[in-house]
Design a protein around this motif. Structure first.
Motif, PDB file in Angstrom:
ATOM      1  N   PHE A 195     106.335  64.429  63.710  1.00  0.00           N
ATOM      2  CA  PHE A 195     107.268  63.327  63.833  1.00  0.00           C
ATOM      3  C   PHE A 195     107.227  62.761  65.249  1.00  0.00           C
ATOM      4  N   ALA A 196     107.546  61.467  65.335  1.00  0.00           N
ATOM      5  CA  ALA A 196     107.726  60.859  66.646  1.00  0.00           C
ATOM      6  C   ALA A 196     108.908  61.520  67.363  1.00  0.00           C
ATOM      7  N   PHE A 197     108.847  61.556  68.674  1.00  0.00           N
ATOM      8  CA  PHE A 197     109.961  62.131  69.436  1.00  0.00           C
ATOM      9  C   PHE A 197     110.908  61.060  69.959  1.00  0.00           C
ATOM     10  N   ASP A 198     110.509  59.781  69.812  1.00  0.00           N
ATOM     11  CA  ASP A 198     111.315  58.713  70.380  1.00  0.00           C
ATOM     12  C   ASP A 198     112.005  57.901  69.281  1.00  0.00           C
ATOM     13  N   ILE A 199     112.986  57.119  69.700  1.00  0.00           N
ATOM     14  CA  ILE A 199     113.719  56.231  68.809  1.00  0.00           C
ATOM     15  C   ILE A 199     113.060  54.862  68.866  1.00  0.00           C
ATOM     16  N   VAL A 200     112.738  54.299  67.703  1.00  0.00           N
ATOM     17  CA  VAL A 200     112.053  53.012  67.623  1.00  0.00           C
ATOM     18  C   VAL A 200     113.092  51.911  67.449  1.00  0.00           C
ATOM     19  N   GLU A 201     112.957  50.819  68.179  1.00  0.00           N
ATOM     20  CA  GLU A 201     113.996  49.792  68.213  1.00  0.00           C
ATOM     21  C   GLU A 201     113.929  48.817  67.035  1.00  0.00           C
ATOM     22  N   GLU A 202     112.718  48.524  66.543  1.00  0.00           N
ATOM     23  CA  GLU A 202     112.597  47.488  65.498  1.00  0.00           C
ATOM     24  C   GLU A 202     113.454  47.756  64.264  1.00  0.00           C
ATOM     25  N   PRO A 203     113.570  49.005  63.766  1.00  0.00           N
ATOM     26  CA  PRO A 203     114.453  49.230  62.617  1.00  0.00           C
ATOM     27  C   PRO A 203     115.909  48.859  62.882  1.00  0.00           C
ATOM     28  N   TYR A 204     116.390  49.120  64.094  1.00  0.00           N
ATOM     29  CA  TYR A 204     117.762  48.754  64.423  1.00  0.00           C
ATOM     30  C   TYR A 204     117.940  47.235  64.424  1.00  0.00           C
ATOM     31  N   GLU A 205     116.943  46.520  64.936  1.00  0.00           N
ATOM     32  CA  GLU A 205     117.009  45.064  64.935  1.00  0.00           C
ATOM     33  C   GLU A 205     117.022  44.530  63.508  1.00  0.00           C
ATOM     34  N   HIS A 206     116.209  45.128  62.644  1.00  0.00           N
ATOM     35  CA  HIS A 206     116.193  44.714  61.239  1.00  0.00           C
ATOM     36  C   HIS A 206     117.547  44.968  60.574  1.00  0.00           C
ATOM     37  N   LEU A 207     118.094  46.148  60.757  1.00  0.00           N
ATOM     38  CA  LEU A 207     119.381  46.472  60.141  1.00  0.00           C
ATOM     39  C   LEU A 207     120.482  45.555  60.654  1.00  0.00           C
ATOM     40  N   THR A 208     120.440  45.241  61.931  1.00  0.00           N
ATOM     41  CA  THR A 208     121.447  44.332  62.494  1.00  0.00           C
ATOM     42  C   THR A 208     121.388  42.978  61.812  1.00  0.00           C
ATOM     43  N   ARG A 209     120.177  42.454  61.598  1.00  0.00           N
ATOM     44  CA  ARG A 209     120.042  41.155  60.924  1.00  0.00           C
ATOM     45  C   ARG A 209     120.599  41.203  59.509  1.00  0.00           C
ATOM     46  N   VAL A 210     120.282  42.274  58.770  1.00  0.00           N
ATOM     47  CA  VAL A 210     120.734  42.381  57.382  1.00  0.00           C
ATOM     48  C   VAL A 210     122.258  42.486  57.318  1.00  0.00           C
ATOM     49  N   VAL A 211     122.829  43.322  58.164  1.00  0.00           N
ATOM     50  CA  VAL A 211     124.286  43.510  58.140  1.00  0.00           C
ATOM     51  C   VAL A 211     124.998  42.235  58.552  1.00  0.00           C
ATOM     52  N   GLU A 212     124.530  41.570  59.590  1.00  0.00           N
ATOM     53  CA  GLU A 212     125.190  40.343  60.031  1.00  0.00           C
ATOM     54  C   GLU A 212     125.127  39.261  58.969  1.00  0.00           C
ATOM     55  N   ALA A 213     124.038  39.223  58.205  1.00  0.00           N
ATOM     56  CA  ALA A 213     123.951  38.246  57.120  1.00  0.00           C
ATOM     57  C   ALA A 213     124.970  38.543  56.025  1.00  0.00           C
ATOM     58  N   PHE A 214     125.228  39.802  55.731  1.00  0.00           N
ATOM     59  CA  PHE A 214     126.236  40.160  54.728  1.00  0.00           C
ATOM     60  C   PHE A 214     127.655  39.921  55.240  1.00  0.00           C
ATOM     61  N   LEU A 215     127.894  40.259  56.490  1.00  0.00           N
ATOM     62  CA  LEU A 215     129.240  40.110  57.051  1.00  0.00           C
ATOM     63  C   LEU A 215     129.549  38.667  57.443  1.00  0.00           C
ATOM     64  N   GLY A 216     128.506  37.879  57.706  1.00  0.00           N
ATOM     65  CA  GLY A 216     128.731  36.513  58.162  1.00  0.00           C
ATOM     66  C   GLY A 216     129.333  36.455  59.549  1.00  0.00           C
ATOM     67  N   ARG A 217     129.012  37.449  60.377  1.00  0.00           N
ATOM     68  CA  ARG A 217     129.564  37.539  61.727  1.00  0.00           C
ATOM     69  C   ARG A 217     128.702  38.493  62.537  1.00  0.00           C
ATOM     70  N   PRO A 218     128.801  38.423  63.859  1.00  0.00           N
ATOM     71  CA  PRO A 218     128.018  39.355  64.685  1.00  0.00           C
ATOM     72  C   PRO A 218     128.483  40.794  64.484  1.00  0.00           C
ATOM     73  N   LEU A 219     127.545  41.702  64.572  1.00  0.00           N
ATOM     74  CA  LEU A 219     127.846  43.121  64.482  1.00  0.00           C
ATOM     75  C   LEU A 219     128.500  43.578  65.782  1.00  0.00           C
ATOM     76  N   PRO A 220     129.490  44.460  65.716  1.00  0.00           N
ATOM     77  CA  PRO A 220     130.013  45.024  66.960  1.00  0.00           C
ATOM     78  C   PRO A 220     128.919  45.759  67.736  1.00  0.00           C
ATOM     79  N   ARG A 221     129.195  46.037  68.993  1.00  0.00           N
ATOM     80  CA  ARG A 221     128.234  46.727  69.852  1.00  0.00           C
ATOM     81  C   ARG A 221     127.800  48.045  69.227  1.00  0.00           C
TER      82      ARG A 221
END
Length: 374
Positions: free
Chosen positions: A293-319
């Motif tokens: 397994f990788a030992f590091d955290i990859v950022e692209e999945p978080y960016e993808h999830l943020t886009r999906v959640v914000e589209a459902f909520l219709g608002r920016p995701l909290p920090r």
């Protein structure tokens, strides 16, 4: 009867719970001071909706019943029968949901296809654009970071339970007897090895190198408080691609006609989201199967999830407040709910529920107790 439970994650703790509930004495041994593995690093979802029909669904439904009963006794679990919504945007996604609602076991899951307005009536925080939603009434949630602690407190109150943290079991020294790294032996009438994703060392010595269980790595995150209730758990249509309940012609058409986002496909992703008691959102996840397994955290999945959640909520995701990785053990035959194996006289290994561990652990432990005649 005296039961030795090795491992203080949710599977081990539920074995301790059933043993104590049936009048037995339990010693639970954990190599960390408290459990730190996948049992804390998950959504806390009691997830019925996507389970395969047959044994897996029956196990999940029984576990859901047990969770609710235990939650009534242990308020610290934070059990809530919140259900889940999967917002749908395209005809392909709606077709998969329609096929799910037509399943013969749809009523047992509490499936219902809702309009967008009906879904928002259940969960007003979903202000984004979607055309319909799949509702699963039987889904529920607990608080994963504190559930084991709340269960342990209740077990200690029984007077028949001892917890030994910071001790690693190193060997089996006789029938239903183990020795830890402090040199102390612990003998009972049965030993349950609920070691989670710890599959090397003693587990390999006892079960052999061909143990039919693999390790899976995931990434997740948690936000600051949303500032309003998210009254249901939320999934996206990528969960259709992941969970076996949705397999069929409609899913084949979705996969062919609506390819997954490249980042989601690369990291084998789906969206699952549940609100914590402090108002924050637990959001995930990815799936990594290839070793090492990788030992590091990859950022692209978080960016993808943020886009999906914000589209459902219709608002920016909290920090985003926390990001983490976790590893769980999964049977290589993913149709199997758990791997249960007698590895020595009086010693049983129970592992491999995969992402079903939090959902199914009360029923898995109950089945062990029944089989062993506790």
């Amino acid at each position: 009867m005296r039961v030795i439970v090795v491992g203080a994650g949710v599977v081990g703790t539920m074995h301790a719970w059933h043993a104590v509930s049936r009048g037995h004495e339990v010693v639970q041994i954990e190599r960390e001071s408290e459990a730190r593995g996948a049992s804390l690093r998950n959504f806390g979802q009691i997830w019925i909706s996507g389970r395969a029909g047959g044994e897996e669904l029956e196990t999940a439904l029984r576990a859901r019943e047990l969770w609710e009963g235990i939650g009534g006794r242990v308020p610290g679990l934070g059990f809530r029968a919140c259900g889940s919504l999967t917002p749908l945007r395209t005809a392909h996604e709606v077709a998969v949901a329609e096929a799910a609602v037509a399943r013969p076991d749809a009523a047992a899951r509490g499936y219902k296809l809702l309009t967008a307005d009906e879904a928002r009536a259940l969960n007003p925080a979903l202000r984004g654009a979607f055309t319909a939603a799949l509702w699963c009434e039987r889904d529920a949630a607990v608080e994963p970071r504190t559930a084991q602690l709340a269960l342990k407190e209740e077990l200690l109150a029984s007077g028949r339970y001892t917890y030994l943290g910071g001790r690693e079991v190193r060997e089996v020294v006789g029938a239903a007897s183990v020795r830890d790294d402090h040199g102390d032996a612990h003998t009972g009438d049965a030993v349950i090895l609920a070691t989670g994703a710890w599959l090397g060392g003693l587990v390999r010595e006892l079960a052999g190198p061909e143990l039919p269980v693999r390790r899976v790595r995931l990434q997740m995150m948690q936000t600051d408080p949303l500032g309003e209730p998210l009254t249901t758990s939320v999934a996206d249509a990528d969960s259709f691609r992941y969970y076996p309940a949705y397999r069929g012609e409609a899913l084949d058409a979705l996969n062919a006609g609506q390819p997954q986002d490249p980042v989601a496909a690369e990291h084998r992703m789906q969206l699952l989201m549940v609100q914590r008691r402090d108002g924050g959102l637990t959001i995930g996840d990815t799936h990594e199967y290839e070793h090492p397994f990788a030992f590091d955290i990859v950022e692209e999945p978080y960016e993808h999830l943020t886009r999906v959640v914000e589209a459902f909520l219709g608002r920016p995701l909290p920090r985003i407040r926390h990001r983490w990785a976790g590893v769980y053990a999964q049977c290589t035959d993913t149709a199997r709910v758990v791997h249960r194996q007698q590895v020595r006289d009086g010693v049983w290994l129970v592992t491999g529920p995969g992402g079903r561990g939090m959902t199914c652990s009360p029923a898995i432990a109950e089945s062990t107790a029944d089989q062993l005649g506790w």
